[in-house]
Write a protein that holds these residues in place. Structure first.
Motif, mmCIF file in Angstrom:
data_model
loop_
_atom_site.group_PDB
_atom_site.id
_atom_site.type_symbol
_atom_site.label_atom_id
_atom_site.label_comp_id
_atom_site.label_asym_id
_atom_site.label_seq_id
_atom_site.Cartn_x
_atom_site.Cartn_y
_atom_site.Cartn_z
ATOM 1 N N UNK A 92 0.850 -1.190 0.000
ATOM 2 C CA UNK A 92 0.000 0.000 0.000
ATOM 3 C C UNK A 92 0.887 1.242 0.000
ATOM 4 N N UNK A 93 0.401 2.353 -0.524
ATOM 5 C CA UNK A 93 1.197 3.581 -0.515
ATOM 6 C C UNK A 93 1.559 4.001 0.911
ATOM 7 N N UNK A 94 2.793 4.413 1.107
ATOM 8 C CA UNK A 94 3.280 4.786 2.428
ATOM 9 C C UNK A 94 2.576 6.047 2.934
ATOM 10 N N UNK B 270 16.529 -0.648 8.209
ATOM 11 C CA UNK B 270 16.470 -0.255 6.797
ATOM 12 C C UNK B 270 15.060 0.062 6.331
ATOM 13 N N UNK B 271 14.042 -0.490 7.021
ATOM 14 C CA UNK B 271 12.662 -0.278 6.606
ATOM 15 C C UNK B 271 11.731 -0.528 7.778
ATOM 16 N N UNK B 272 10.513 -0.009 7.685
ATOM 17 C CA UNK B 272 9.505 -0.236 8.712
ATOM 18 C C UNK B 272 8.141 -0.279 8.047
ATOM 19 N N UNK B 273 7.257 -1.164 8.531
ATOM 20 C CA UNK B 273 5.956 -1.373 7.914
ATOM 21 C C UNK B 273 4.839 -0.782 8.771
ATOM 22 N N UNK B 274 3.629 -0.840 8.228
ATOM 23 C CA UNK B 274 2.452 -0.294 8.898
ATOM 24 C C UNK B 274 2.329 -0.824 10.320
ATOM 25 N N UNK B 275 2.011 0.081 11.241
ATOM 26 C CA UNK B 275 1.865 -0.262 12.639
ATOM 27 C C UNK B 275 3.097 -0.003 13.475
ATOM 28 N N UNK C 126 5.006 0.847 3.606
ATOM 29 C CA UNK C 126 6.346 0.621 4.138
ATOM 30 C C UNK C 126 7.200 1.839 3.819
ATOM 31 N N UNK C 127 8.048 2.229 4.774
ATOM 32 C CA UNK C 127 9.024 3.283 4.531
ATOM 33 C C UNK C 127 10.414 2.671 4.611
ATOM 34 N N UNK C 128 11.291 3.060 3.690
ATOM 35 C CA UNK C 128 12.642 2.504 3.656
ATOM 36 C C UNK C 128 13.636 3.596 3.316
ATOM 37 N N UNK D 257 14.728 5.433 12.141
ATOM 38 C CA UNK D 257 15.052 5.073 13.522
ATOM 39 C C UNK D 257 13.832 4.444 14.191
ATOM 40 N N UNK D 258 14.080 3.442 15.044
ATOM 41 C CA UNK D 258 13.024 2.803 15.826
ATOM 42 C C UNK D 258 13.502 2.699 17.266
#
Length: 452
Positions: free
Chosen positions: A244-246, A304-309, A275-277, A297-298
């Motif tokens: 889905x679009x970020x 390198x990437x992070x998904x919805x939620x 997803x953002x990368x 950053x988390x």
């Protein structure tokens, strides 16, 4: 696609603030219950918790004592859910009660919602994130007004799968004809709401006695489907697709300005879709500034990437103007920018909504002033028809409206993106929530609706 936990996780229960540790390597299903008063929702949830051994010994002892004090020979399992004093005194559910339980196959987050029409607003809250809803009916009463109302709300919110639990089947002597009649009537209604036949499962249950709740019952030899828990463990679960679009509403701009991080500037928020990368081209809305992601950053360190939620802090290549309330989105597929919203609302306030009302609209992390320019239609959830240009919307009514906002908002249609396609309508005088709003016309898919 299923949402899967890969390690032991600790979650906070929304209603109590207590931390709950969930087991590893299990799929996660978010579900909600709905139904009319006295249809047995709390008893059914209590039965699930009890029979899956998800109840602590001291909780069960307290239920036994409370049941004995009431003169009951068997424990009242609804007391495991109805935690508010007012709920126990009245024997009804008032607030949304969140419960966590697990089996070796799957972990469950369950929202037990109220049945009384007065608390339909709480049903909207509990069902808003559900992947499946269990809608209860009393076998002696069948499909009633509140059943149709809740089914319409669930369809409006886009809950993809339904279970109709025909409860208290023991009270009609496990009569097959009663069950099939209720199932046929509800399936017709669900089909008119846009549900495919394979997305609706009907199960005869007795929450009090346990028939077809966790295990199939010998009292219903004519029923060859799954027990409720068996279905919950095996039903396919869909989540926000990673392609889905970020989308990420900015909650906070982080600028520590310390000797260690003199030039750090990050934008914190929760990824609401996609997803953002690192390296992705993004656009900041509503300004329209374009740049690329330099880092993600988390709380667990840079990824390198992070998904919805996932809650993240996004760093950008360029020093662009980004503030709380802005939306960072995929540059190649951004939401539209508009100061006029055609939307569907579920009115949640005692005072009615009329054309000309001045309100606040909270979309993502941005709150703006707005003006109700038109009440286009009121939806009759009983007959799946519409009343054009009503004078007002009253408590629990669903209708289509047009809003003029003081500032443009980056929005998607709710059917395309639930997070960026939804908003709250707020009373600007006291801050109370007046309505839950969905951008676009989700009612358009209702096959039975008269579209005028």
């Amino acid at each position: 696609m299923t949402e899967t936990t890969t390690a032991t996780t600790t979650r906070t229960a929304p209603d109590s603030g207590t931390e709950v540790t969930l087991p590893v390597n299990t799929d996660l299903l978010r579900l909600a219950t709905a139904g009319s008063v006295d249809d047995g929702k709390s008893t059914l949830v209590g039965r699930l918790l009890h029979d899956t051994k998800s109840v602590l010994a001291d909780q069960l002892d307290a239920v036994h004592r409370a049941s004995a004090d009431r003169g009951l020979d068997t424990p009242d399992l609804s007391l495991l859910v109805d935690g508010l004093r007012a709920e126990r005194e009245q024997g009804i559910t008032i607030d949304v009660a969140y419960r966590y339980f697990a089996t070796p196959k799957r972990t469950f987050v369950l929202a037990d919602t109220p049945g009384h029409v007065q608390y339909t607003r709480n049903t909207v809250t509990g069902a808003s994130t559900a992947q499946l809803a269990v809608l209860l009916v009393d076998a002696r009463k069948g499909v009633i007004e509140q059943t149709r109302r809740h089914a319409a709300v669930l369809a409006l919110l886009g809950v993809p799968r339904l279970v109709l639990a025909v409860n208290k089947i023991d009270m009609v002597d496990f009569d097959e004809s009663v069950f099939t009649g209720i199932a046929a009537e509800f399936n017709r209604h669900a089909a008119a709401l846009g549900y495919a036949a394979e997305d609706v499962v009907t199960i005869p249950v007795s929450a009090l006695l346990g028939d077809n709740v966790v295990e199939r019952s010998g009292n219903t030899p004519w029923y060859d489907g799954p027990a409720l828990l068996e279905h919950l463990e095996t039903v396919p679960v869909t989540t926000d697709p990673h392609d889905a679009p970020f989308r990420m509403p900015v909650q906070y701009v982080i600028r520590p300005r310390t000797a260690e991080h003199p030039d750090y500037r990050g934008y914190a928020g929760q990824v609401s879709a996609g997803v953002v990368a690192e390296g992705d081209e993004v656009v900041v809305l509503p300004s329209g500034a374009r740049t690329r992601v330099s880092a993600v950053d988390t709380p667990d360190g840079q990824r390198p990437r992070a998904a919805a939620g996932r809650s993240v802090t996004v760093l950008l290549d360029d020093d662009v103007d980004v503030s709380r309330g802005d939306l960072i989105a995929a540059a190649d597929n951004p939401p539209r920018i508009s100061d006029e919203l055609d939307a569907t609302v579920c009115w949640l306030a005692e005072k009615p909504l009329r054309s000309g009302a001045r309100v606040l609209v909270k979309h993502g992390t941005r709150t703006v002033q707005a003006f109700v320019t038109e009440l286009s239609a009121r939806f009759d959830e009983q007959h799946l028809s519409e009343v054009d240009t009503p004078e007002q919307l009253e408590l629990n009514e669903i209708g289509r409206v047009r809003l003029q906002t003081a500032e443009p908002l980056p929005v998607d249609d709710y059917a395309d993106s639930k997070r960026t396609g939804s908003f709250l309508v707020i009373d600007q005088s006291d801050g109370t929530t007046l309505a839950a709003g969905l951008v676009g016309d989700p009612l358009a898919s209702f096959a039975g609706a008269d579209r005028g």
